[in-house]
Motif scaffolding. Structure first.
Motif, PDB file in Angstrom:
ATOM      1  N   THR A 129       0.764  -1.043   0.073  1.00 22.89           N
ATOM      2  CA  THR A 129      -0.180   0.017  -0.055  1.00 22.89           C
ATOM      3  C   THR A 129       0.898   1.271   0.130  1.00 22.89           C
ATOM      4  OG1 THR A 129      -1.857  -1.148   1.084  1.00 22.89           O
ATOM      5  CG2 THR A 129      -1.560   1.249   1.112  1.00 22.89           C
ATOM      6  N   THR A 189       1.708  -1.254  13.894  1.00 23.21           N
ATOM      7  CA  THR A 189       0.980  -0.779  12.778  1.00 23.21           C
ATOM      8  C   THR A 189       0.350   0.636  12.677  1.00 23.21           C
ATOM      9  OG1 THR A 189       0.118  -3.213  12.500  1.00 23.21           O
ATOM     10  CG2 THR A 189      -1.121  -1.416  11.293  1.00 23.21           C
ATOM     11  N   SER A 190      -0.038   1.249  13.924  1.00 21.38           N
ATOM     12  CA  SER A 190      -0.419   2.684  13.882  1.00 21.38           C
ATOM     13  C   SER A 190       0.593   3.582  13.673  1.00 21.38           C
ATOM     14  CB  SER A 190      -0.808   2.978  15.240  1.00 21.38           C
ATOM     15  OG  SER A 190       0.034   2.770  16.330  1.00 21.38           O
ATOM     16  N   MET A 193       1.352   3.570   9.736  1.00 18.77           N
ATOM     17  CA  MET A 193      -0.022   4.239   9.045  1.00 18.77           C
ATOM     18  C   MET A 193       0.525   5.808   9.324  1.00 18.77           C
ATOM     19  SD  MET A 193      -2.090   1.803   8.219  1.00 18.77           S
ATOM     20  CE  MET A 193      -0.487   0.846   7.747  1.00 18.77           C
ATOM     21  N   THR A 206      -0.741  -3.355   4.451  1.00 15.65           N
ATOM     22  CA  THR A 206      -1.985  -3.401   4.944  1.00 15.65           C
ATOM     23  C   THR A 206      -2.699  -4.455   4.426  1.00 15.65           C
ATOM     24  OG1 THR A 206      -2.894  -2.282   3.162  1.00 15.65           O
ATOM     25  CG2 THR A 206      -1.887  -0.973   4.915  1.00 15.65           C
ATOM     26  N   CYS A 210      -7.613  -4.061   8.853  1.00 17.00           N
ATOM     27  CA  CYS A 210      -7.142  -3.040   9.634  1.00 17.00           C
ATOM     28  C   CYS A 210      -7.599  -1.548   8.759  1.00 17.00           C
ATOM     29  CB  CYS A 210      -5.708  -2.941   9.939  1.00 17.00           C
ATOM     30  SG  CYS A 210      -4.510  -2.695   8.476  1.00 17.00           S
ATOM     31  N   CYS A 211      -7.644  -1.720   7.443  1.00 12.71           N
ATOM     32  CA  CYS A 211      -7.570  -0.293   6.572  1.00 12.71           C
ATOM     33  C   CYS A 211      -8.683  -0.405   5.588  1.00 12.71           C
ATOM     34  CB  CYS A 211      -6.083  -0.439   6.015  1.00 12.71           C
ATOM     35  SG  CYS A 211      -4.839  -0.664   7.283  1.00 12.71           S
ATOM     36  N   SER A 212      -9.811  -1.098   5.424  1.00 14.66           N
ATOM     37  CA  SER A 212     -10.927  -0.985   4.618  1.00 14.66           C
ATOM     38  C   SER A 212     -11.349   0.753   4.557  1.00 14.66           C
ATOM     39  CB  SER A 212     -11.889  -1.885   4.836  1.00 14.66           C
ATOM     40  OG  SER A 212     -11.491  -3.120   4.582  1.00 14.66           O
ATOM     41  N   PHE A 214      -9.762   3.500   5.002  1.00 15.11           N
ATOM     42  CA  PHE A 214      -8.729   4.291   4.594  1.00 15.11           C
ATOM     43  C   PHE A 214      -8.819   3.869   2.839  1.00 15.11           C
ATOM     44  CE2 PHE A 214      -6.691   3.378   8.788  1.00 15.11           C
ATOM     45  CZ  PHE A 214      -7.115   4.641   9.300  1.00 15.11           C
ATOM     46  N   TYR A 215      -9.061   2.851   2.432  1.00 19.72           N
ATOM     47  CA  TYR A 215      -9.027   2.484   1.042  1.00 19.72           C
ATOM     48  C   TYR A 215     -10.290   3.318   0.586  1.00 19.72           C
ATOM     49  CZ  TYR A 215      -6.283  -1.717   2.535  1.00 19.72           C
ATOM     50  OH  TYR A 215      -5.680  -2.508   2.803  1.00 19.72           O
ATOM     51  N   MET A 220      -5.359   5.956   1.674  1.00 22.06           N
ATOM     52  CA  MET A 220      -4.266   5.017   1.323  1.00 22.06           C
ATOM     53  C   MET A 220      -4.755   4.240   0.033  1.00 22.06           C
ATOM     54  SD  MET A 220      -3.494   3.032   4.719  1.00 22.06           S
ATOM     55  CE  MET A 220      -3.170   4.131   6.142  1.00 22.06           C
TER      56      MET A 220
END
Length: 322
Positions: A129, A189-190, A193, A206, A210-212, A214-215, A220
């Motif tokens: 990512t 992880t934070s 990010m 990612t 954790c990051c849906s 953000f997508y 991201m």
């Protein structure tokens, strides 16, 4: 003579009583709450996934499965606690590949074989990512970008973690020389990010767990998924196979019990978690919200999977300096 007969009778009765007690203890399991140690912090992908599945498994077991977050020392405090627990089925571990990684990295002297594996529950497929306006459009362009900027391209990782090994495996699959990249270590992880958002790094690893969000909001941009099939919830993200990268990578989460746990208890646990994963609502939450595919394995099939998993990670470690 009568005395000897009496003694024999008492002896036989004691054997029968012991056998009945043993059978009853097996059939009574579980008769109290089960502690599921999660060696990561509350709110992270591993914690969320195990908690959601445990809530369904409780319905099958008839007792509560109580999640206990036990963090620290690269997730080894929690795994060691379970390894040393009484093998009665009332303390289990919700763990993943990090069990093997910790041994490979020399942090501990035990791996999967220190436990009785209960079952694999899910696999969460990983995605390289970047930030929204990075010039690389998909993972297949990373090799050329490194060739154009040797020694300057920055990849984040948590040392000895699954993302650390992911990069090594991807570099090998794409014939990228590790001497041409910069590996930047972060505590969690934070922090990764935050570093990506600040453009301190070019790429991080990612996954949807954790990051849906953000997508979706454009914070991201995922460059591909290390899997053979697209995810329904992220259908616009191409697979590595589509991009010409012959590699798959997933975090495989499963349940482990202390060595010596009665097989009857292991079977009961495995059955409860298997039935939990058959719940369609839970399946949809895991797949669509957490990007984690329910892929149940138990028994010898799971042990074989763990053996192959550790061998693959060990091979990747040949190119890592710990």
């Amino acid at each position: 003579m009568q005395s000897n007969n009496m003694k024999k009778a008492v002896f036989i009765c004691s054997i029968v009583a012991a056998t009945m007690t043993s059978a009853a203890s097996a059939s009574d399991y579980p008769s109290k709450d089960i502690r599921m140690v999660i060696p990561y912090g509350a709110g992270g992908p591993t914690d969320i996934i195990f908690r959601q599945i445990a809530r369904e498994a409780e319905k099958e077991l008839g007792v509560s499965v109580v999640p206990v977050n036990m963090t620290g020392a690269g997730a080894t405090i929690g795994s060691r606690h379970v390894m040393q627990a009484t093998p009665d089925g009332y303390t289990i571990l919700g763990g993943h590949d990090n069990i093997a990684l910790s041994k490979i990295a020399g942090m501990v002297d035990y791996s999967y074989d220190a436990f009785d594996p209960v079952a694999r529950l899910t696999q969460t497929f990983n995605m390289p990512t970047t930030y929204p306006d990075h010039p690389v459009q998909d993972a297949s362009e990373i090799a050329q970008y490194i060739a154009d900027n040797p020694g300057e391209v920055r990849f984040s990782m948590i040392p000895t973690s699954t993302d650390h090994f992911f990069w090594v495996q991807m570099f090998e699959a794409m014939d990228i020389d590790m001497n041409d990249v910069r590996m930047i270590g972060y505590a969690d992880t934070s922090e990764q990010m935050a570093a990506l958002a600040a453009k301190e790094i070019d790429f991080t690893i990612t996954n949807p767990a954790c990051c849906s969000a953000f997508y979706e909001d454009g914070t991201m941009r995922a460059l591909g998924i290390a899997h053979s099939e697209r995810l329904d919830s992220l259908g616009e993200i191409p697979t590595f196979h589509e991009l010409g990268i012959e590699m798959e990578s997933a975090t495989s989460r499963g349940i482990f019990a202390p060595k010596g746990t009665p097989q009857e208890h292991i079977d009961i646990l495995a059955s409860a978690f298997e039935n939990a994963l058959e719940n369609e609502e839970l399946q949809q939450r895991l797949i669509n919200d957490l990007g984690s595919v329910p892929l149940f394995l138990e028994g010898q099939a799971y042990r074989d999977f763990l053996t192959e998993n550790e061998a693959t990670l060990t091979q990747a470690a040949e190119n890592i300096e710990f």
